[in-house]
Structures are given as C-alpha cells and as structure tokens.
Scaffold this active site. Structure first.
Site, PDB file in Angstrom:
ATOM      1  N   LYS A   1       1.067  -1.154  -0.204  1.00 35.97           N
ATOM      2  CA  LYS A   1      -0.039  -0.058  -0.457  1.00 35.97           C
ATOM      3  C   LYS A   1       1.004   1.920  -0.075  1.00 35.97           C
ATOM      4  CE  LYS A   1      -4.448   1.676   2.703  1.00 35.97           C
ATOM      5  NZ  LYS A   1      -5.013   1.104   3.773  1.00 35.97           N
TER       6      LYS A   1
ATOM      7  N   SER B   1     -10.226   2.458   3.125  1.00 34.70           N
ATOM      8  CA  SER B   1      -8.891   3.329   2.102  1.00 34.70           C
ATOM      9  C   SER B   1      -8.324   2.531   1.412  1.00 34.70           C
ATOM     10  CB  SER B   1      -7.839   3.903   2.933  1.00 34.70           C
ATOM     11  OG  SER B   1      -7.050   2.837   3.998  1.00 34.70           O
TER      12      SER B   1
ATOM     13  N   SER C   1      -9.604   0.320   7.203  1.00 33.63           N
ATOM     14  CA  SER C   1      -9.155  -0.009   5.782  1.00 33.63           C
ATOM     15  C   SER C   1      -8.443  -1.333   5.251  1.00 33.63           C
ATOM     16  CB  SER C   1      -7.836   1.763   5.898  1.00 33.63           C
ATOM     17  OG  SER C   1      -8.840   2.271   5.869  1.00 33.63           O
TER      18      SER C   1
END
Lengths: 506, 508
Positions: free
Chosen positions: B81, B156, B180
């Site tokens: 990420k 997210s 997330s």
C-alpha cells in the site's frame, strides 16, 4: 482597534527609584541542552559545529512515517537534574505534542512534556555576592526537544523581517532539552537582578557538576527566559509580567531584569497597563523591545503524544541515580575555600572568573592553592581577557600550569622566564619542560659561566667595586644588572648577588 | 501457465518455488504480465516496480539454486500500500502533496519483506492518507472492484484488495485505522487482518491516527494471511508502541483451524453490530456462517457491547485530532509539493498555506479542520477528552464480552460494494461503512475479515472475527475453520465466482 502604546511612549524610571516604589517578582525558565551522544528521540549524533543538516535522521527531519523513541540517557539526565533541584520524580509521565507551524520545527509540533513533567516541586539555595543564601522554589523540570536553527539572510538586522530568504539547520532539531521553571520568586526587592543572575549561574554550575551538559552559555547550551512583574507592595496581587526571551549570559540576565524594572515602572507611573508579551533583549545597549503579544488566543492544541508510551522510571533506578549525585556547587565551593585558605573576596573572584575547576585541577596536579590562583587569576586571566576568550578556552591545561609552577619553585626558571615558557605552551610548542629545553630558557645555575660574566662586569666598572668595598652596597645592583644582561636573563639573580659580593669581598 | 501461477495462493506458490517447479522470476513476471493486462481497468497500482521486482526474484532464484536457506515466502511477489514508505520507490499516500516523493528509507515491515526475499511488485492505490472507505479520495483516480468495475473496491486500501482479488498479486500489505484492511477485504472477497495494535511496527507507515493505525496482511486465504503476518510482525525498537513479545503462533493456528474442529470454542455475536442498516443478503450470509460454526462444534452466544453505539462518534474525534497533528509536517518546507502563493509576499507561512491548500484533497481538509477544532483550547475536554472516555468504555465492553466468548463476530461491513459516486457527497453515509470495524481499532484488539458468500446482488460479503489483544492466533483458528467449511460448500474459493477481467494483449 489601535495598537496599545508601548514603552516608547513612557520614560524609564531610575532603577533605585523604581525598586523603592515597586516590588519586583521574578519567574525564570532555564533551558539546558543535555550532553547526550544522540538526540532526544532518534540516533542522530549530537555534536557542536557540524556541517548543516548532517546530524539528522528521518525522525529529526520529521519525514513521513518516522517515529520517535525516547533516549534513556536523556531521561537519566533529567532525573539527575530533578534530584539535584530537590524535586519529586514522577512515577509515570507522558510527552505531549505542542502544535504550531514554524519551519524550524520539522514536524510542525514540538514533542514536549506538558501537564506531566518528570520532576516537580523542588527548590535550590543560591548564594549572593555577599554570602547571603536565597532559596528559589522550583515548580517543575520537564523534557523536550530543541528546534532547528534559522539563519535569515539578506536583511540588515539578521531577523526574519526584511530577510530575502532563510536557511534552516536541523542539526539542533531534536537535541534533548530540560526546561526548569521556577515558582514566582518573591521578596527579592532591589536585589532582583542579582538574584536572577545568581540563580542562572547556580544552575549552570549544577549542570556541569552533574555532568549532564557542557553548559556553555556562549554556545547557547543554557538559555534563560526571564519573567518580571512589578506590584506596588509585597502584599499586592501579582502584576502583569513580561517574558524576556533567550537571555544568554549571566551579565545579560542581570541587565535585562534591571531594564525591565525601570521600563515597567515607567509604564505604571504613566498610568498605563503593562502589556503581557515576550520581549527581546539587546546586548548592545542592555534594552528590551517588544516581541509578540502573548494573548490567551495562542493555542498550541496540546494532546498526549500517541507515538510514545509513558516514561515510568522505577523507584530503584531513581534511588540509584540519587546515590551517584555529586557534591553540589555551593557545598563544594565552601569546602574548597576552606581547603585552599582563600579569603571571601578571592574566592568570589575565582568563582566569577569560572576558574574553580581549573584551579582545582591544578592543585590536584601538585601546585599549591596560592600558586594555582596566582596563575589563573593573574597572567592567564590577563591573556584570556586580551584575547577575549574564556579561561577554559586557553590552550593550556591545569597540568601544564602545575608543571610551569613546579619549574619556578625549583628555581629552574624565574617568573619572567616562566612567562616566556607560557608563550611557548600557548603557541603549541608542547609542555613547559619541552619549551624550556627547546627555547633554552633554563636559569644558568653553573657558577663557571656566571663567574666569568661577573669578572667581566667587575673589570668594566672598577669605581663601583671600590664603593662596595668601602661598605656602600647600593651600587651593586649595577653589577648584577650587567651580569643578567650578559646572560640574557637566564641567571638566578640571587645567586649572582651572592657571587658578586663574594668576589668583591675576596 | 501464466494464468495458473497468478491463481495460486501464496502458500501454494511458496511450495512450488521451494520444490523448484517454477522460479521466482517466472512467478514475478507472471504477476507483472497480469498487472499489465488488467490494471489499465482496475487501477490498483500507482507505481509498478518491474525491474526491481525481477532483480529481487533473480537474486532469490540464485540463492535457492546455491542451496541457501530461505524464508518460506522467499520469491513470492507482494504489493505494498502506498502509505508505507519504500526506499527508492515513489510513496505518495494517494496524495498530490507527496507527488514524486522518493523516501530515503524503508519502513520496518518493508525491511523485513526485503530481507525475506519477496519481490515488491509496486505500490497500491488508496484514499488520500488512508482517509476513506472507497478509494475515491485518491488524488490519482479510482480503483475498480474486480467483481464489478462500476463499483468501489472499499477503502482506504482498495488498491491492495483489488490487486489481490484481481490476481495481480498473491499478497499485499494494507493498513487499518478504522477498517481500511477489513472493509476492502469484505467488498472484494479477500482476506484481511488487522493485527493487535503494536503487533506490526508502524515505523515507516505514513501516520493518519497514531493510536489507531496498524498494518496487516491482505490475501486470498487465511493461511496466506498468517504467513505474511508472521513475517511482518514482532517487536521493533524504532516503534515505542510495538509489543515486545513474540508474534502469536498464527500459522500454526491457521493450520490447526483448517482441520475443522472448533469444539469448546465460544463465539460471541455482538448484538449492537447487526440488524438495522445491514443489507438483507449480508445478514443472511452472517446467519449461515454462524450455523457453519455451530456445525464445527462452536457454541454461539449473544453478547452486548452497549458503548459500541458511540464508537463512530468517538472515532471521528480521536482520528481527526491525531491526523491534524500528524499531517502538519506536509508544509512544502522539506519534501514533497511546494506551492508559492499566487500573489503577495512569499513567506514561509504563506507557502505552507498555499502548499496545503493545493496539495490536500477535500476529505483530508475536512478531517484536519475537524481535528484542529477538537483539540482547541476550550473544546478539548468536550471533544477529544470525552472521546477518550468513550474509548475506555469500549475497551471495557470488549473485556466484558471476552469473559463470555473466546472470539466475537459480526458482518464486516453493513453493505456490499456500492457504486462510484453514490456516497461521495455524503460523508456521514461513507463513514457508516466502518461502523462494525472501528471498535477494534479503538480498543487495539485484532480483527479479521474473510469472505463468507455472495449477497443477493451477486457481490461478496465479509465475516468479521475479533479476538482479545495479543490473541491474534484465535482469528486464524476460527477463520481457517470457517474458510474450509465454506469452500467445501462452494466447491472452491469464492473468487472463482468472480467474472473474468478483460485483459489487454501485451506487446512484450
């Protein structure tokens, strides 16, 4: 709203007059940079004078993702300071974030202790010039990190206003600091400036004896913010205070307090309110000027630092640290004065010259206390003064001074030669012994060459010889002088006199 | 062959590598090819690091050929990420303010991944600074849900979830501040684990809310998550909040759970995390999963956590408060975007303002403003202070619930993936996506989401398991048991039911 009128609109009141009519109250915040090897929250090196932005890590640059870790040594030093100031040491305390935007604060918040200081509720006795002891109460001592250093380029003042651009050096960012805050110091009367100076000086001495900081004022290792307010009488409520920031020498502390007393008295005499604000001190003329107004609206949005866990020093550790505390400066000074047999005034001069450690080391190296004082407070003080450096900046060690004095006491050199030897030592030519040999400065102690020189001198001045033989020893000095000249000062004058009289008498 | 490799789980791929059936270069190239073929549509990646990934793969292959001892996951490619800093690889956290920023250091978890020899395929898309539940707040465009390209992949960490669901990577790293990792897992049919707070180092994670953030695995199987969890977990002296204890035995727990015996296990159903607001298909799949657990020998009990109803409110004070301070460093002074004011004097303060004005998106600004307000003098006690009290109450609710049950369960998210734009103008509706995941972050306890079927709309649904702090192994035991039972019913992984993605022919 128009800006409130400032001190420029009012006149200064003579200091003596001001303290007759107003009661000054002090509050002093002292920041000391700790002499740890690494920074408060990361492993960046702490060293004075490095190339800008070389002593940094992702943490001290505030790079995204970086996290702080508390420096255990800094905690130990903070506890040492707290204990020396007779404080309680918190069983658990947290760091907080003080949020404000400024380029020298890399994260745009300073990690500091806020409502949970590591040390609190202490006191320290300070000694004034006349030997009176005054007790200052300590509210707290807390840990925090230093900011970077700004250099404003292109303006005339070196301040940010008018500068073309500014440079920031983050080497200083994150250096561990301990901030020591007093309670209001009351009852000082006309001695406010002296008390303020003596307090900062006492702290400086304590930092050094604790070994927690080099505590060099001129390098900014120790910085004082001086709060001062006036009130009509000691019974009145506290007046509005001003905070004069970053007063960085003992003398400046004294002058800043003196000036603020005079200035605030002028403001109050004019019937105006003292404005709560920070003020800048000006070394050149000893005045202060308005900085920023400290309104209640200033909001640092403090909250507990979520990236750190509480600091919880165990009681065992605190007691271990307490057991290793050194003798504190005031007690030590009294002991040394007795040991050295110095008069009060002599000791005070030694303290004020910052020569205690140097004299002590010289004595330890074998010199008498009187001999050590003669050098450090005499010839060496003169040279330091001439070069505008501190005594400890001179390139001569106590051990070298001890050796130099030893040479004098053994009669191998005299005082005049000793000063030449000192020149050599200061010029980096080595220890006194080596300089004596290299420069050929030893007193001529072999009578052979001396006798030859004396005979020459006697032969050259027969009239004097006659006078001396006639019982008038007065003119013998002329013969001695001639001998000294002939031996380029390297003869022992006492021995020359003995030999001359012996020669004439024979 | 290419297709086969990308369909393998990480553990199967690891076996194939150690048996020398394939090389890491082949496996890495297969995934890079897949990315090239489908990421034009999915947009899971913000940056693909082909050369470095292949170089790592070649290194691992050489070591294996030389007979060196390797980490079990050595050579298995992974996606990271973009909120995690990677030395030499662009790291933007989905924000314009970090456009083109190349970090000079690696996050601790990245160091561990590199040391173990996992080729890093690239950096995955996300909501800006991990603020969002749909990845629509990325400054670099939407990531699509592989199940339906008109729908959000969650957030997210939508990029990591879509990459794993779309077979672009067998493993990915996510971060979870309020859900997330787990919510994207639920809406993409993948497995996501938020470890116990402090279980995985946060050093090198671009912080949103320091007391809530936690990195964890994003995978297609429970065992894969356990393997990655063990690799990245464990104490880190650079993170003061990192737990100084060994990682719980999560791989062993997953292997044990897969045998399907949950006798004696007490499973607590959290009353407050069901009912109103939960889509019918979500609730139906949840009930069916409870039946499965019963069939495996578990005892189902109902528990009540009354303070959970305030969790969202407390979260939206604590998280923005911490974020407002954490994001202060993005000011154009030292790194990243720098914008000078259009007119007037160029002072530091005005450059900071212009940079932040231009560099931050609306959701970031919204939270920075909320947080600044919540921390302000005079409001601190009412907002941040009260929220911290709620947090304590939630922790107590968890403690009480874990007296009655070994694990707690709920649906991961109230709904399946929604369409792009559906909630973009309604922040409160968006925030409600995380209602079931947030309590775990506030209490620091671990949580897992695993796929437990399709809703009536044909989209995947997630099942959440929560365990007490430092008992992450329980998630894996229960998760692996349920996964095995569910897959035997489906006749294979749920992702087999996902539509085939359109591939672009490669010009290689």
């Amino acid at each position: 709203m128009t800006a409130p009128s400032t001190a420029t609109a009012t006149s200064l009141v003579a200091y003596e007059d001001a303290v007759r009519r107003y009661d000054p109250v002090l509050g002093i915040e002292v920041h000391v940079e700790l002499g740890t090897l690494t920074k408060m929250f990361c492993a960046a090196e702490v060293a004075y004078g490095g190339e800008p932005n070389t002593q940094v890590t992702p943490v001290s640059l505030g790079l995204p993702g970086a996290l702080p870790v508390v420096n255990g040594k800094a905690v130990e030093y903070a506890i040492r300071i707290g204990l020396a100031l007779n404080c309680n040491i918190a069983e658990s305390c947290r760091f907080a974030r003080k949020n404000y935007f400024y380029p020298d604060v890399p994260k745009n918040f300073q990690t500091s202790q806020y409502d949970e200081p590591i040390a609190y509720d202490g006191w320290i006795d300070i000694e004034l010039d006349d030997g009176e002891v005054f007790r200052v109460e300590i509210e707290r001592a807390h840990m925090e990190e230093d900011a970077g250093k700004n250099t404003h380029v292109g303006g005339s003042t070196g301040r940010i206003q008018g500068a073309e651009y500014s440079l920031v050096d983050y080497n200083r960012a994150g250096i561990p600091l301990v901030e020591i805050v007093t309670r209001p110091i009351e009852g000082v009367g006309d001695r406010a400036p002296e008390v303020a100076r003596a307090y900062v000086q006492t702290l400086r001495d304590i930092f050094r004896s604790l070994g927690v900081s080099e505590a060099r004022m001129e390098r900014g290792n120790v910085r004082a913010d001086v709060n001062l307010s006036l009130r009509p009488t000691p019974e009145s409520p506290l007046g509005t205070r001003t905070e004069t920031k970053n007063v960085n020498s003992f003398r400046s502390v004294e002058r800043a307090v003196r000036y603020e007393v005079s200035r605030q008295a002028g403001v109050l005499d004019a019937g105006l309110p003292v404005i709560q604000e920070t003020r800048h001190f000006h070394e050149e003329d000893g005045t202060t000027s308005s900085g920023r107004v400290k309104s209640d609206a200033e909001d640092y949005r403090y909250f507990p630092e979520p990236d750190l866990v509480p600091v919880a020093p165990s009681r065992e550790w605190v007691e271990e640290i307490r057991a290793t505390l050194p003798e504190l400066p005031v007690a030590r000074r009294r002991r040394l004065q007795t040991e050295w047999g110095y008069a009060d005034a002599e000791m005070r001069d030694v303290v004020n010259a910052g020569a205690i450690e140097l004299i002590e080391a010289t004595v330890v190296a074998g010199t008498s206390a009187a001999g050590a004082r003669k050098w450090w407070m005499g010839e060496l003080a003169r040279r330091a003064n001439q070069d505008e450096v501190t005594l400890e900046d001179l390139t001569v060690t106590p051990a070298q001074i001890a050796q130099l004095q030893g040479l004098v006491e053994s009669g191998r050199i005299n005082d005049k030669l000793a000063r030449q030897v000192l020149d050599g030592v200061l010029a980096g030519e080595g220890d006194p012994e080596a300089v004596v040999v290299a420069r050929g400065l030893e007193i001529v102690s072999d009578d052979g060459p001396l006798l030859a020189a004396i005979d020459d001198a006697l032969a050259a001045q027969p009239d004097i010889v006659e006078k001396v033989r006639g019982g008038n020893q007065g003119p013998v000095g002329a013969i001695i002088g001639a001998v000294m000249k002939a031996t380029r000062g390297q003869a022992d004058a006492k021995r020359v006199r003995e030999l001359v009289l012996d020669r004439i008498g024979s | 062959m290419t297709n086969d490799i990308t369909r393998l789980s990480a553990s199967d791929l690891a076996s194939a590598l150690s048996n020398k059936d394939i090389t890491s270069v082949e496996a890495t190239q297969a995934h890079l090819d897949r990315i090239a073929a489908v990421d034009g549509d999915l947009h899971a990646f913000l940056h693909v690091s082909s050369d470095k990934a292949l170089a790592t793969a070649a290194e691992v292959d050489a070591k294996r050929a030389a007979g060196e001892e390797l980490h079990p996951l050595a050579g298995v490619p992974i996606a990271v990420k973009d909120v995690v800093v990677t030395k030499g690889l662009p790291t933007t956290a989905g924000s314009k303010i970090l456009k083109d920023w190349i970090p000079p250091y690696d996050a601790t978890l990245v160091e561990r991944i590199k040391a173990a020899g996992l080729p890093i395929l690239g950096k995955t898309n996300m909501d800006e600074f991990a603020m969002g539940s749909s990845t629509e707040h990325s400054a670099y465009g939407n990531t699509k849900n592989p199940w339906d390209l008109d729908r959000i992949p969650g957030g997210s960490g939508g990029g990591s979830a879509a990459a794993v669901a779309g077979f672009e990577a067998p493993l990915a790293i996510g971060t979870d501040t309020g859900g997330s990792i787990r919510q994207p897992g639920a809406v993409t049919g993948t497995v996501g684990v938020k470890p116990t707070y402090g279980g995985v180092s946060r050093y090198g994670l671009i912080a949103m809310a320091s007391s809530l953030d936690q990195a964890g695995p994003v995978t297609r199987t429970v065992l894969d998550a356990a393997l990655l969890h063990e690799l990245i977990g464990g104490h880190d002296p650079h993170d003061s909040t990192s737990i100084n204890e060994p990682v719980p035995g999560v791989v062993a727990a997953a292997q044990q759970g897969a045998k399907g015996d949950l006798k004696g296990l007490r499973v607590g159903v959290v009353k407050e995390l069901s009912g109103e607001g939960y889509q019918a298909g979500v609730s139906a799949r949840f009930e069916e999963s409870l039946d499965q657990l019963r069939a495996l020998g578990a005892e189902i009990v109902e528990v009540s956590c009354p303070s959970f109803t305030y969790a969202l409110d407390a979260y939206y004070l604590i998280m923005p408060a911490e974020a407002s301070s954490n994001l202060a460093k993005f000011d154009g002074m030292r790194f990243g975007l720098r914008v000078e004011p259009a007119e007037g004097p160029v002072t530091a303060e005005r450059v900071m303002g212009a940079t932040r004005g231009a560099g931050f998106g609306d959701e970031v600004k919204r939270r920075v403003i909320l947080g600044t307000y919540a921390l302000s003098a005079g409001y601190y006690d009412a907002y941040y202070g009260s929220a911290q009290k709620v947090r304590t109450l939630i922790q107590r609710d968890f403690a009480a619930a874990f007296e009655q049950a070994d694990v707690l369960v709920s649906p991961t998210a109230p709904t399946t993936a929604f369409k792009f734009g559906e909630k973009l103008d309604d922040p409160l509706a968006m925030y409600l996506n995380d209602v079931a995941t947030i309590p775990a972050n506030l209490a620091g306890v671990p949580g897992m989401s695993l796929p437990n079927g399709l809703s009536d709309d044909g989209l995947p649904v997630g099942f959440q398991i929560l365990a007490p702090a430092k008992a992450d192994d329980r998630l894996y035991r229960v998760g692996a048991a349920l996964e095995a039972a569910l897959e035997s019913g489906w006749g294979g992984p749920l992702l087999n039911k996902a539509p085939e993605l359109k591939t672009t022919e490669l010009a290689r």
